[in-house]
Motif scaffolding. Structure first.
Motif: not given
Length: 266
Positions: A38-45, A56-64, A86-92
């Motif tokens: 829903r975010f109007e921007g890139s993962s890096k943004e 900080s970003l602890a986790s990106y979830f959930p991979l199903r 790859d997306t999680a990496k871009e998100l930091g």
């Protein structure tokens, strides 16, 4: 411990959520993937926005629905998982949380499951990410923390550990006394929510009736005491799926959640 909250706990857009989370006193978040969608921007943004709020970003979830799929599905599920990493990496993010498979096509072959988890953990290592494996109460073949830990131990990879979710353990009234024997470096994430005891299937119960700690029937204090006995002191995350909570002012919900989670740990 590191005060953490899953973004799905709060309502509003992601910027409002981050502002509320930061002001409430949390240090870190778990980013639910729909918030990125829903975010109007890139993962890096979004990565930059998270940092701008001092989080900080602890986790990106959930991979199903990843592990133990038939061989003819392996390439597609691994490609999807690599995209997620790859997306999680871009998100930091520090890690990706992977739920135990609920797909009825998945196989009960433990050698296949551990092989898949080991292979994905090696890929995650190349992304400089950890993989937190969460046994869902309604998982097709893996639905208890003890079974998940057996598989994690068999997979034997330093980038693979467990996510201990209070709901998935306490809703089943599972024996929590073995938690204390889990090596602290194998616990990557602890997720907290309360709930009333209801005569519902686990999925519906989880998605609609999780509430803030102290308002339900779960013995969260004993659960947390077992966690503490391991020496764990990392991400302690409030994760509530509840429409009523999401309809509240995110600032008030975040402040109340922060206070209750701190009280529970202390």
């Amino acid at each position: 411990m590191i005060p953490t909250i899953a973004t799905v706990t709060l309502g509003g857009d992601i910027k409002k959520k981050l502002k509320a989370i930061s002001k409430a006193g949390f240090h870190s978040i778990e980013l639910f993937d729909t918030d990125l969608d829903r975010f109007e921007g890139s993962s890096k943004e979004l990565n930059n926005l998270i940092k701008d709020f001092g989080l900080s970003l602890a986790s990106y979830f959930p991979l199903r629905n990843f592990e133990g799929m038939p061989e003819e599905k392996k390439e597609s599920v691994f490609n999807e998982a690599k995209y997620y990493l790859d997306t999680a990496k871009e998100l930091g993010s520090e890690m990706v949380m992977i739920c135990s498979n609920t797909n009825q096509e998945s196989l009960p072959n433990e050698i296949k499951i551990t092989s898949d988890l080991n292979e994905l953990a090696e890929i995650a290592k190349n992304f400089e990410l950890k993989l937190a494996y969460e046994p869902l109460a309604w998982g097709t073949h893996v639905n208890s923390y003890r079974h998940a830990m057996q598989l994690i131990n068999d997979a034997d990879h330093e980038n693979l550990g467990i996510a201990l979710d209070a709901f998935h353990i306490l809703s089943k009234q599972d024996d929590i006394n073995q938690i204390r024997h889990i090596p602290r470096d194998k616990i990557f994430l602890v997720q907290i929510s309360d709930a009333p005891f209801l005569d519902l299937d686990f999925l519906s119960w989880s998605r609609t009736h999780r509430i803030l700690p102290g308002y339900g029937d779960f013995d969260l204090k004993s659960f947390v005491n077992e966690i503490k006995l391991t020496g764990y002191d990392q991400y302690f995350s409030l994760e509530c799926f509840n429409k009523n909570l999401q309809e509240k002012d995110p600032m008030k919900a975040a402040e109340e959640g922060f206070g209750l989670n701190q009280k529970l740990w202390n």
